[in-house]
Design an enzyme around this catalytic site. Sequence first.
Site, mmCIF file in Angstrom:
data_model
loop_
_atom_site.group_PDB
_atom_site.id
_atom_site.type_symbol
_atom_site.label_atom_id
_atom_site.label_comp_id
_atom_site.label_asym_id
_atom_site.label_seq_id
_atom_site.Cartn_x
_atom_site.Cartn_y
_atom_site.Cartn_z
ATOM 1 N N THR A 59 -7.084 6.571 10.234
ATOM 2 C CA THR A 59 -6.974 5.451 9.300
ATOM 3 C C THR A 59 -8.293 4.690 9.357
ATOM 4 O O THR A 59 -9.143 4.981 10.204
ATOM 5 C CB THR A 59 -5.775 4.541 9.660
ATOM 6 N N THR A 60 -8.472 3.732 8.458
ATOM 7 C CA THR A 60 -9.710 2.949 8.462
ATOM 8 C C THR A 60 -9.859 2.301 9.839
ATOM 9 O O THR A 60 -8.975 1.588 10.295
ATOM 10 C CB THR A 60 -9.639 1.858 7.364
ATOM 11 N N ASP A 95 -0.078 4.479 -0.078
ATOM 12 C CA ASP A 95 -0.749 5.721 0.346
ATOM 13 C C ASP A 95 0.194 6.730 0.995
ATOM 14 O O ASP A 95 0.101 7.932 0.765
ATOM 15 C CB ASP A 95 -1.837 5.417 1.393
ATOM 16 N N HIS A 96 1.091 6.202 1.857
ATOM 17 C CA HIS A 96 1.842 7.158 2.666
ATOM 18 C C HIS A 96 3.035 7.770 1.939
ATOM 19 O O HIS A 96 3.644 8.711 2.443
ATOM 20 C CB HIS A 96 2.192 6.548 4.018
ATOM 21 N N HIS A 141 -4.485 11.743 0.588
ATOM 22 C CA HIS A 141 -3.195 11.261 0.066
ATOM 23 C C HIS A 141 -3.281 10.942 -1.433
ATOM 24 O O HIS A 141 -2.729 11.680 -2.241
ATOM 25 C CB HIS A 141 -2.599 10.114 0.899
ATOM 26 N N ASN A 198 0.856 -1.193 0.000
ATOM 27 C CA ASN A 198 0.000 0.000 0.000
ATOM 28 C C ASN A 198 0.896 1.249 0.000
ATOM 29 O O ASN A 198 1.688 1.453 0.929
ATOM 30 C CB ASN A 198 -0.899 -0.037 1.249
ATOM 31 N N GLU A 204 -8.730 0.679 -2.682
ATOM 32 C CA GLU A 204 -9.682 0.701 -1.568
ATOM 33 C C GLU A 204 -10.519 1.957 -1.680
ATOM 34 O O GLU A 204 -9.986 3.039 -1.962
ATOM 35 C CB GLU A 204 -8.928 0.726 -0.237
ATOM 36 N N GLU A 225 -11.133 -9.256 2.746
ATOM 37 C CA GLU A 225 -9.880 -8.926 3.414
ATOM 38 C C GLU A 225 -10.178 -8.835 4.902
ATOM 39 O O GLU A 225 -11.002 -8.024 5.336
ATOM 40 C CB GLU A 225 -9.323 -7.588 2.904
ATOM 41 N N ARG A 270 -9.565 8.404 -0.834
ATOM 42 C CA ARG A 270 -10.522 8.864 0.176
ATOM 43 C C ARG A 270 -11.332 10.037 -0.359
ATOM 44 O O ARG A 270 -10.863 10.786 -1.218
ATOM 45 C CB ARG A 270 -9.769 9.325 1.426
ATOM 46 N N GLY A 298 0.980 -1.376 4.346
ATOM 47 C CA GLY A 298 1.365 -0.036 3.928
ATOM 48 C C GLY A 298 2.266 0.671 4.910
ATOM 49 O O GLY A 298 3.475 0.799 4.704
HETATM 50 N N1 PXP Z 1 -6.181 -2.867 4.337
HETATM 51 C C1 PXP Z 1 -7.066 -1.842 4.396
HETATM 52 C C2 PXP Z 1 -8.476 -2.085 3.981
HETATM 53 C C3 PXP Z 1 -6.662 -0.550 4.806
HETATM 54 O O1 PXP Z 1 -7.552 0.443 4.841
HETATM 55 C C4 PXP Z 1 -5.302 -0.367 5.154
HETATM 56 C C5 PXP Z 1 -4.841 1.011 5.560
HETATM 57 O O2 PXP Z 1 -5.014 1.894 4.503
HETATM 58 C C6 PXP Z 1 -4.430 -1.455 5.049
HETATM 59 C C7 PXP Z 1 -4.894 -2.696 4.674
HETATM 60 C C8 PXP Z 1 -2.972 -1.322 5.349
HETATM 61 O O3 PXP Z 1 -2.779 -1.033 6.688
HETATM 62 P P1 PXP Z 1 -1.358 -0.529 7.170
HETATM 63 O O4 PXP Z 1 -1.107 0.780 6.494
HETATM 64 O O5 PXP Z 1 -1.535 -0.410 8.654
HETATM 65 O O6 PXP Z 1 -0.370 -1.571 6.767
#
Ligand code: PXP
Length: 239
Positions: A100-101, A9-10, A50, A7, A70, A151, A45, A213
Site C-alpha cells: 500500500t502507499t 480500491d479493494h 486494482h 475508497n 489518487e 491529505e 496504480r 478504504g
Molecule cells: N489516502 C491515501 C492517499 C491512500 O493511498 C490510501 C490507501 O489507498 C488511503 C487514504 C486509504 O487508506 P486505507 O485503505 O488504509 O483506509
Amino acid sequence: MTRLSVNIDHVATVRQARKARQPDPIAGAVLAELAGAHGITCHIRGDRRHILDRDLALLRETVATRLNVEMAATSEMLRIARRVRPDLVTLVPEKPGEVTTEGGIDAAGRSRQLGPHIKALRRSRIDVSLFIDPDPRQVEASAALGVPTIELNTNAYSSARTGREQARAFDELVVSAEMGAERGLVIAAGHGLDLINVRPVADIPQVIELNIGHSIIARAVLVGLERAVREMLEAIGRG
Ligand code: PXP
C-alpha cells in the site's frame, strides 16, 4: 463537520484476484453513495493491480458526489487525469512492489518536479491535493507549491503499537492540521483508519474529509457495504 470519502480500491482487488468482472467497483461506489458517503476515492496504480482505466471512465460518469483519484506524479497519470477530469487528484508516491502507499509524497524534496506537474493539472482546471506525512516541513512545502488541499497521512497514528506512540502521532496530526489551515489549505486525512481509531481524527476541527478504504471494504465482506459505510458515518459523528 467531517465528510467521508469511501475508497473502493479493494472491491477491485477482489475482482482482479480472478481477473473477473465481479465485484464491480462501480457498483461499490453506487452503494457507498446510497449509504451516505460524501465522496468516492480510488487509486489508479501504474501496475493496474486494482482500479483499471475502464473503472475511471465509468466512475466519472456515475459518481454523483465527488470523485477523488489518487495517482503518482507521472506523465502517464497526467494524461489520464486530463482525460477523466476527476473533481480532485491526490498525488501520492508510488513504489512498484509496495503493498500500500508507504508514506507521504516528499513535497519538500521533490518540489522542482512536483511544481510543473501541479501547474499542469491546475491549468486543466483540476483540483490537486498532496498526500503528505504530518510534518511541518511538508505542510510548508505544500503551501508553497500552491495546492488547495493536503491529505495528512494517518498511518503512524493508525499503526501505533502503544498509547504513547499513538498520542505522539496524533499530536503531529493536530499540529499539521492547524498549520495547514492557517496557510489556507483544506485539510483531509486518511490511511489505516477504522471504526475504533477514527473518532479522534474526525474530531480535529480543521480536518474536513476522511479517505477510508480497507477497513470499510473488509467489514463490507462480512456485513455488507451499505451497513459498513453507515457504521463508519456513525463513528465519525455523521450517522
Ligand atoms: N489516502 C491515501 C492517499 C491512500 O493511498 C490510501 C490507501 O489507498 C488511503 C487514504 C486509504 O487508506 P486505507 O485503505 O488504509 O483506509
